[in-house]
Design a protein around this motif. Structure first.
Motif, short mmCIF file in Angstrom:
data_model
loop_
_atom_site.label_atom_id
_atom_site.label_comp_id
_atom_site.label_asym_id
_atom_site.label_seq_id
_atom_site.Cartn_x
_atom_site.Cartn_y
_atom_site.Cartn_z
N PRO A 45 -8.89 -1.31 8.98
CA PRO A 45 -10.28 -1.06 8.60
C PRO A 45 -10.91 -2.23 7.86
CG PRO A 45 -8.92 0.84 8.08
CD PRO A 45 -7.99 -0.25 8.50
N PHE A 46 -10.10 -3.01 7.13
CA PHE A 46 -10.63 -4.15 6.40
C PHE A 46 -11.22 -5.19 7.34
CE2 PHE A 46 -10.33 -8.17 4.08
CZ PHE A 46 -10.83 -7.83 2.84
N ASP A 47 -10.62 -5.33 8.52
CA ASP A 47 -11.03 -6.38 9.45
C ASP A 47 -12.34 -6.08 10.15
OD1 ASP A 47 -8.75 -7.85 8.87
OD2 ASP A 47 -7.57 -6.91 10.46
N CYS A 48 -12.81 -4.84 10.07
CA CYS A 48 -14.05 -4.50 10.77
C CYS A 48 -15.07 -3.82 9.86
CB CYS A 48 -13.74 -3.62 11.98
SG CYS A 48 -12.87 -2.08 11.57
N ALA A 49 -14.82 -3.82 8.55
CA ALA A 49 -15.71 -3.13 7.62
C ALA A 49 -17.03 -3.88 7.45
CB ALA A 49 -15.03 -3.00 6.26
N PRO A 50 -18.14 -3.17 7.30
CA PRO A 50 -19.41 -3.84 7.01
C PRO A 50 -19.38 -4.62 5.70
CG PRO A 50 -19.78 -1.57 7.71
CD PRO A 50 -18.30 -1.72 7.47
N LEU A 51 -18.65 -4.08 4.72
CA LEU A 51 -18.52 -4.71 3.42
C LEU A 51 -17.06 -4.73 3.02
CD1 LEU A 51 -21.43 -3.04 1.43
CD2 LEU A 51 -21.13 -5.49 1.71
N ARG A 52 -16.61 -5.81 2.42
CA ARG A 52 -15.22 -5.81 1.99
C ARG A 52 -15.06 -6.58 0.68
NH1 ARG A 52 -12.58 -9.17 7.10
NH2 ARG A 52 -13.20 -11.28 6.47
N LEU A 53 -14.06 -6.15 -0.05
CA LEU A 53 -13.79 -6.68 -1.38
C LEU A 53 -12.31 -7.03 -1.45
CD1 LEU A 53 -15.74 -6.85 -3.92
CD2 LEU A 53 -14.43 -4.92 -4.79
N GLU A 95 -14.83 -1.86 1.66
CA GLU A 95 -13.43 -1.67 2.01
C GLU A 95 -12.63 -2.64 1.16
OE1 GLU A 95 -10.37 0.26 3.86
OE2 GLU A 95 -12.49 0.66 4.31
N ARG A 96 -11.64 -2.14 0.45
CA ARG A 96 -10.95 -2.96 -0.54
C ARG A 96 -9.55 -3.36 -0.06
NH1 ARG A 96 -12.93 -1.93 -6.21
NH2 ARG A 96 -15.04 -1.14 -5.91
N ARG A 97 -9.18 -4.57 -0.43
CA ARG A 97 -7.82 -5.04 -0.17
C ARG A 97 -7.34 -5.78 -1.41
NH1 ARG A 97 -6.67 -8.46 5.09
NH2 ARG A 97 -6.39 -6.37 5.94
N CYS A 98 -6.15 -5.41 -1.85
CA CYS A 98 -5.53 -6.09 -2.98
C CYS A 98 -4.45 -7.02 -2.48
CB CYS A 98 -4.94 -5.08 -3.96
SG CYS A 98 -6.17 -4.10 -4.85
N LEU A 99 -4.49 -8.25 -2.94
CA LEU A 99 -3.47 -9.23 -2.60
C LEU A 99 -2.48 -9.34 -3.74
CD1 LEU A 99 -5.66 -12.12 -1.12
CD2 LEU A 99 -4.52 -10.26 0.11
#
Length: 389
Positions: free
Chosen positions: A13-21, A380-384
């Motif tokens: 979902p992160f790869d196609c989200a309108p907004l991402r963080l 859409e959030r992703r933590c590294l």
């Protein structure tokens, strides 16, 4: 062989989200460790109120705990209740104090109320008369005129021999109102007042400095420092280069790239008139997502004081916002980019490694704190973690 549907189901979902963080947890940990070093002999807490400044109290709380933080500050008991699962052995201080009906939340989650008024003190004494000893902290106002006992009230309480023996403050704290300005005379004035208070509470730990105060020097550190915005990569002091690593990157997807003619207008009110034939990138972000309307390139009162609105970053260049930012969409002028440098579906950075959080905040006439805590729910959030960087 597959019919293609499996590939669709496996799309991140992160790869196609309108907004991402993207939240860089390794940078967050590094920032805490940096501030701990700068705090010298003082222990270093972590302020994770407002959902860790909008970045997620669960992931940020766990990261800071694993980095070594054992003291945390939240604004509300509900935040402390959430944090407890991620910081099992930490002291968690609740800055808003305690009110009738909240006792079990505090006791069951081992939360420490920060008492800031005579009314809260009176209620807390009644709680202790039934429950017995339980730790608390005292907030003292040394010139902020926000929360806290007055200096006189705090000194009188320290000398009150009639106070119950079950009253056991473990921390006395205050807050600098101009700590971000190194030369402010009020810093020294507040320091002198706080020294009087802390001396009256012999054996009780003391804390004066949030992020900015850490940079004022060891005399401001006392026993515990309380960094907040600096943990998350924000600028803590004015007139100094930001020494913190960026922690958060916000990006918006380009929905459409359109051609517009010289003389045409852009966005609500037609406040921006194009001086040349232009290409405009329409990005899926607006003030509903915390991309503040004051960042607009034109059509808002702030532009008379701060002439330039926000910029995005894409294809190696900064590109300006043009016209008014709307609820869900923002328009960037990408005319100066090579014709084939971008296309619909690409992402434009709103702030992050290429555009500093505080640079964007300044364009809105505000501070990085507000931008972070205004982030909407549509990212859409992703933590590294350290192993992903």
């Amino acid at each position: 062989m597959t019919d293609g549907r499996d590939d669709l189901l496996q799309t991140d979902p992160f790869d196609c989200a309108p907004l991402r963080l993207t939240v860089d947890l390794a940078a967050l940990a590094d920032n805490w460790q940096d501030l701990a070093r700068r705090s010298g002999r003082a222990r270093t807490a972590a302020v994770v109120k407002a959902d860790a400044y909008g970045l997620g109290i669960e992931d940020c709380g766990l990261t800071l705990y694993e980095a070594g933080a054992r003291d945390f500050f939240v604004a509300a008991a509900s935040e402390g209740e959430t944090l407890r699962a991620y910081a099992p052995e930490a002291r968690i201080f609740v800055l808003s104090g305690i009110w009738p009906g909240q006792e079990e939340t505090f006791f069951e989650n081992d939360l420490v109320p920060v008492l800031a008024s005579e009314e809260q003190l009176a209620f807390w004494m009644s709680v202790l008369s039934e429950r017995g000893p339980y730790p608390c902290a005292l907030q003292v106002d040394t010139g902020f005129n926000r929360l806290g006992l007055s200096v006189e009230e705090a000194l009188a309480l320290a000398e009150d021999v009639s106070r119950p023996t079950s009253f056991e403050p473990v921390l006395v704290l205050s807050h600098l109102h101009s700590g971000d300005t190194q030369e402010a005379e009020s810093n020294r004035q507040q320091l002198d007042l706080f020294r009087k208070v802390s001396a009256a509470y012999e054996g009780v730990e003391a804390s004066l400095s949030a992020s900015a105060g850490i940079f004022l020097g060891p005399q401001y550190h006392f026993d515990l420092t309380r960094p907040g915005i600096a943990l998350y990569g924000g600028q803590a002091t004015s007139g100094m280069e930001n020494a913190m690593r960026p922690v958060v990157t916000a990006e918006a997807r380009i929905v459409q790239i359109r051609e517009a003619k010289a003389g045409e207008t852009v966005s609500y009110g037609g406040t921006h008139r194009l001086a040349r034939d232009s290409r405009l990138a329409i990005a899926a972000v607006g003030y509903a997502d915390g991309y503040l309307r004051n960042l607009s390139g034109s059509g808002v009162p702030l532009r008379s004081a701060v002439p330039t609105g926000a910029f995005g970053f894409i294809a190696g260049r900064q590109v300006p916002v043009v016209g008014r930012i709307t609820m869900d969409l923002t328009i960037f002028d990408v005319t100066d980019l090579p014709k084939n440098a971008i296309r619909s579906g690409d992402y434009i950075e709103l702030f992050g490694h290429n555009i500093a959080l505080d640079e964007v905040a300044a364009a809105a006439g505000t501070i990085g704190y507000e931008l972070l805590t205004s982030l909407g729910l549509r990212y859409e959030r992703r933590c590294l973690g350290e192993d992903e960087i």
